[in-house]
Design a protein around this motif. Structure first.
Motif, PDB file in Angstrom:
ATOM      1  N   THR A  73       0.894  -1.281  -0.044  1.00  0.00           N
ATOM      2  CA  THR A  73      -0.060   0.072   0.041  1.00  0.00           C
ATOM      3  C   THR A  73       0.867   1.467  -0.032  1.00  0.00           C
ATOM      4  N   GLY A  74       1.949   1.347   1.059  1.00  0.00           N
ATOM      5  CA  GLY A  74       2.788   2.549   0.909  1.00  0.00           C
ATOM      6  C   GLY A  74       3.515   2.461  -0.260  1.00  0.00           C
ATOM      7  N   LYS A  75       4.124   1.306  -0.871  1.00  0.00           N
ATOM      8  CA  LYS A  75       4.758   1.545  -1.926  1.00  0.00           C
ATOM      9  C   LYS A  75       4.019   1.905  -3.236  1.00  0.00           C
ATOM     10  N   GLY A  76       2.587   1.626  -3.218  1.00  0.00           N
ATOM     11  CA  GLY A  76       1.911   2.127  -4.306  1.00  0.00           C
ATOM     12  C   GLY A  76       1.506   3.402  -4.280  1.00  0.00           C
ATOM     13  N   LEU A  77       1.446   4.011  -3.128  1.00  0.00           N
ATOM     14  CA  LEU A  77       1.033   5.508  -3.024  1.00  0.00           C
ATOM     15  C   LEU A  77       2.145   6.122  -3.309  1.00  0.00           C
ATOM     16  N   GLY A  78       3.470   5.615  -2.704  1.00  0.00           N
ATOM     17  CA  GLY A  78       4.653   6.395  -3.312  1.00  0.00           C
ATOM     18  C   GLY A  78       4.910   6.423  -4.680  1.00  0.00           C
ATOM     19  N   LEU A  79       4.346   5.254  -5.467  1.00  0.00           N
ATOM     20  CA  LEU A  79       4.712   5.356  -6.828  1.00  0.00           C
ATOM     21  C   LEU A  79       3.881   6.237  -7.778  1.00  0.00           C
ATOM     22  N   LEU A  80       2.790   7.005  -7.059  1.00  0.00           N
ATOM     23  CA  LEU A  80       1.754   7.591  -7.849  1.00  0.00           C
ATOM     24  C   LEU A  80       2.164   9.066  -8.455  1.00  0.00           C
ATOM     25  N   LYS A  81       1.999   9.490  -9.557  1.00  0.00           N
ATOM     26  CA  LYS A  81       2.252  10.761  -9.941  1.00  0.00           C
ATOM     27  C   LYS A  81       1.131  11.565  -9.307  1.00  0.00           C
ATOM     28  N   PRO A  82       1.342  12.925  -9.473  1.00  0.00           N
ATOM     29  CA  PRO A  82       0.241  13.682  -8.946  1.00  0.00           C
ATOM     30  C   PRO A  82      -0.931  13.560 -10.036  1.00  0.00           C
ATOM     31  N   LEU A  83      -2.109  13.594  -9.418  1.00  0.00           N
ATOM     32  CA  LEU A  83      -3.438  13.209  -9.985  1.00  0.00           C
ATOM     33  C   LEU A  83      -3.397  11.703 -10.173  1.00  0.00           C
ATOM     34  N   GLY A  84      -2.465  10.945  -9.718  1.00  0.00           N
ATOM     35  CA  GLY A  84      -2.522   9.553  -9.970  1.00  0.00           C
ATOM     36  C   GLY A  84      -3.592   8.740  -8.911  1.00  0.00           C
ATOM     37  N   THR A  85      -4.173   7.506  -9.227  1.00  0.00           N
ATOM     38  CA  THR A  85      -4.879   7.029  -8.513  1.00  0.00           C
ATOM     39  C   THR A  85      -4.324   5.587  -7.862  1.00  0.00           C
ATOM     40  N   TYR A  86      -4.406   5.155  -6.659  1.00  0.00           N
ATOM     41  CA  TYR A  86      -4.038   3.871  -6.061  1.00  0.00           C
ATOM     42  C   TYR A  86      -5.505   3.296  -5.627  1.00  0.00           C
ATOM     43  N   ASN A  90      -2.573   9.725   5.452  1.00  0.00           N
ATOM     44  CA  ASN A  90      -3.045  11.147   6.173  1.00  0.00           C
ATOM     45  C   ASN A  90      -3.585  11.808   4.776  1.00  0.00           C
ATOM     46  N   PRO A  91      -4.841  12.258   5.277  1.00  0.00           N
ATOM     47  CA  PRO A  91      -5.678  13.107   3.957  1.00  0.00           C
ATOM     48  C   PRO A  91      -4.799  14.600   3.618  1.00  0.00           C
ATOM     49  N   ILE A  92      -4.282  14.945   4.596  1.00  0.00           N
ATOM     50  CA  ILE A  92      -3.788  16.318   4.310  1.00  0.00           C
ATOM     51  C   ILE A  92      -2.358  15.892   3.198  1.00  0.00           C
ATOM     52  N   LYS A  93      -1.802  14.936   3.616  1.00  0.00           N
ATOM     53  CA  LYS A  93      -0.854  14.526   2.642  1.00  0.00           C
ATOM     54  C   LYS A  93      -0.954  14.074   1.140  1.00  0.00           C
ATOM     55  N   LEU A  94      -2.278  13.371   1.109  1.00  0.00           N
ATOM     56  CA  LEU A  94      -3.006  13.423  -0.251  1.00  0.00           C
ATOM     57  C   LEU A  94      -3.305  14.547  -0.773  1.00  0.00           C
ATOM     58  N   TYR A  95      -3.727  15.514   0.208  1.00  0.00           N
ATOM     59  CA  TYR A  95      -4.138  16.806  -0.498  1.00  0.00           C
ATOM     60  C   TYR A  95      -2.981  17.500  -1.016  1.00  0.00           C
ATOM     61  N   GLU A 150      -0.202  16.239  -1.927  1.00  0.00           N
ATOM     62  CA  GLU A 150       0.755  15.444  -3.138  1.00  0.00           C
ATOM     63  C   GLU A 150      -0.382  15.384  -4.279  1.00  0.00           C
ATOM     64  N   ASN A 151      -1.578  15.649  -4.332  1.00  0.00           N
ATOM     65  CA  ASN A 151      -2.670  15.505  -5.302  1.00  0.00           C
ATOM     66  C   ASN A 151      -2.756  14.082  -5.634  1.00  0.00           C
ATOM     67  N   LYS A 152      -3.008  13.197  -4.724  1.00  0.00           N
ATOM     68  CA  LYS A 152      -2.980  11.829  -5.033  1.00  0.00           C
ATOM     69  C   LYS A 152      -4.667  11.359  -4.602  1.00  0.00           C
ATOM     70  N   VAL A 153      -4.933  10.295  -5.160  1.00  0.00           N
ATOM     71  CA  VAL A 153      -6.297   9.584  -4.958  1.00  0.00           C
ATOM     72  C   VAL A 153      -6.150   8.216  -4.409  1.00  0.00           C
ATOM     73  N   ILE A 154      -6.867   7.749  -3.311  1.00  0.00           N
ATOM     74  CA  ILE A 154      -6.645   6.545  -2.723  1.00  0.00           C
ATOM     75  C   ILE A 154      -8.086   5.812  -2.832  1.00  0.00           C
TER      76      ILE A 154
END
Length: 413
Positions: free
Chosen positions: A253-266, A296-301, A303-307
């Motif tokens: 899970t952490g690896k996948g989130l770390g690989l996401l580009k901005p606006l990416g979706t895990y 952390n929702p703030i971190k998602l905000y 980094e512009n990432k979607v989970i």
């Protein structure tokens, strides 16, 4: 927050409502002709909890379709059901299985849109691994004349889930990149095929090394599932990927989130890392929970990432979105008719060989989908077959490199 996220992921992966076990095994008289064979799970645990037995044949209620089953799909989720490694498990004994294909044999009252003799595939809320099933008409779909019953049984769960994750959740478009784990399995191959329908999509896949030769043409970049795939992906695409489809959970899970580009979706759609031995392991559950990234929702905000999470069975049986699934099935049938997608069947197994089939998927030995062929006669196993003479223990965590038992049954070419 982490615990809540894991509980949600488990619910997303593993359904299903407790009424799945309501079809209790019936006492049959010698003169009763309305019998059928079915795989019965007597209790949660190892392979010895499964057996093929006679049961009363179900009859369709109002709005239901009765199907003479020809083939059933076997998914990793079925292993987790057998172990009781799901949220709110139904009562045993029960007949496992969530998807099948066959021929319409009878219709309940007020059941329109089908005729006796129609070739169909269907979703079932348990009870699929039997000679006959009954299921509401909204979960039944006609199949093309040239689609075989094994292909149809390999089609519904994998391709519908793959399509909805890619296009409904992640909005896959031209030029994007996708990372998919277990690229050699039925779902992984469905994802790869659907990605090929969009121009210039790059697919990164992880799989056991012995599968690489067979699936190399379906995936742009293929990695050994046991190596550090994060670094391998970044060597090719330093910015990462647009979409991560994770059926493993835990540290991935952490690896996948770390690989996401901005606006990416895990998207989490499974948690197979929780399955190590033949029976439920509380150590594996705890380990997988502990390794899940604390989101952390703030971190998602920042980094512009979607989970996101996705469970097709919850969508169908809990959340009432069968009409949306029907639209997706129609689109997929069009792609099949256009020869753009085709289910990959690994091997066929008789109902009596369900233990061996489950062992194969547990060992990650399949390339494509495993199918239970209801009309197939059992093949005598070799005397030294491990699934016949012994059972996997809790300590057996990985069989990826063990190819000794990968060829018990002939593959479908």
């Amino acid at each position: 927050m982490a615990k809540e996220g894991v509980e949600k992921a488990e619910e997303t992966e593993h359904m299903i409502e407790k009424d799945g076990g309501k079809d209790q095994e019936s006492v049959l008289t010698a003169g009763d002709t309305k019998e059928m064979r079915a795989v019965v799970l007597a209790g949660f645990g190892g392979l010895n909890k499964l057996r093929v037995t006679k049961k009363l044949m179900p009859e369709p209620l109002e709005g239901e379709v009765k199907i003479r089953v020809k083939a059933c799909g076997l998914n990793f989720l079925d292993l987790m059901v057998r172990q009781g490694n799901i949220d709110n498990p139904p009562k045993t004994p029960l007949v496992p299985g969530f998807e099948c294909s066959g021929i319409v044999e009878a219709l309940g009252e007020n059941t329109k849109g089908f005729e006796i003799g129609d070739r169909v595939m269907a979703f079932v809320n348990y009870n699929a691994w039997a000679e006959v099933v009954c299921t509401p008409l909204e979960f039944v779909y006609k199949i093309p004349d040239d689609m075989t019953f094994p292909e149809a049984a390999a089609f519904s769960m994998n391709f519908v889930a793959a399509y909805m994750m890619l296009f409904e959740v992640a909005n896959l478009r031209e030029g994007m990149s996708v990372l998919v784990h277990s690229a050699g399995g039925g779902m992984g191959q469905a994802v790869a095929q659907l990605c090929s329908t969009v121009p210039n999509v790059t697919v990164f896949g992880t799989a056991s090394p012995f599968k690489h030769e067979a699936i190399k043409d379906s995936v742009t970049h293929l990695f050994d599932r046991n190596v550090d795939y994060v670094q391998e992906v970044k060597k090719i695409s330093p910015e990462g990927v647009d979409i991560v489809l994770d059926c493993l959970c835990g540290e991935n899970t952490g690896k996948g989130l770390g690989l996401l580009k901005p606006l990416g979706t895990y998207i989490l759609y499974g948690s197979s890392n929780m399955v190590t031995g033949e029976t439920k392991s509380f150590f594996s559950l705890a380990k997988s929970w502990w390794q899940v990234e604390k989101v952390n929702p703030i971190k998602l905000y920042d980094e512009n990432k979607v989970i996101a999470g996705f469970s097709l069975l919850n969508l169908l049986f809990k959340q009432g979105r069968s009409s949306l699934v029907k639209i997706v099935v129609d689109k997929l049938i069009s792609l099949y008719n256009a020869r753009k997608i085709k289910p990959l069947v690994d091997s066929l197994w008789a109902l009596e060989e369900v233990k061996e089939a489950m062992q194969r998927i547990h060992d990650r030995g399949n390339i494509g989908k495993l199918i239970l062929d209801v009309e197939k006669s059992p093949t005598p196993l070799m005397a030294n077959d491990s699934t016949e003479t012994s059972e996997a223990g809790e300590e057996e965590e990985d069989h990826e490199g063990d190819t000794d038992n990968k060829e018990r049954m002939p593959f479908i070419q």
